[in-house]
Design a protein around this motif. Structure first.
Motif: not given
Length: 86
Positions: A7-16, A40-44, A51-62
Motif C-alpha cells: 500500500k502506502e509504505r516505503v522501504f528506506v535504507s539509512y545510516k545513523e 528509497v529502495e522500494a515503494v508500495g 520513487k526508488v532512488g529518492d533521498e529523503v528526510f523522515f522523522d527519527k521515531y517513525s
C-alpha cells in the motif's frame, strides 16, 4: 534482496549519523531529535510522491526498523516522509 512494501509504505535504507559537539564529544541518540536521512529502495502500490532512488528526510521515531544482511532498513508510511532532497 527483493522486498515489496504494501500500500502506502516505503522501504528506506539509512545510516545513523554520529554527531559531535565542537569539543569533540559524541551526542547520544537520546539527546538529539532531528530527522533522519535515507534512500528509497522500494515503494508500495499506493505511493504517489516518491520513487526508488529518492533521498529523503523522515522523522527519527517513525516506522519499523528491520535488518537484512547486516544492513539497516526502515519501513515507513509515505506521510511520515518530510521531504525529498534535491
Amino acid at each position: 534482496m527483493k522486498f515489496k512494501p504494501l500500500k502506502e509504505r516505503v522501504f528506506v535504507s539509512y545510516k545513523e549519523e554520529l554527531e559531535r559537539t565542537a569539543g569533540g564529544l559524541y551526542v547520544p541518540d537520546t539527546a538529539k531529535e532531528k530527522p533522519q536521512r535515507g534512500k528509497v529502495e522500494a515503494v508500495g502500490s499506493e505511493v504517489k510522491e516518491l520513487k526508488v532512488g529518492d533521498e529523503v528526510f523522515f522523522d527519527k521515531y517513525s516506522g519499523s526498523k528491520v535488518q537484512i544482511d547486516s544492513v539497516d532498513y526502515l519501513i515507513i508510511k509515505e506521510e511520515d516522509v518530510l521531504g525529498i532532497i534535491a
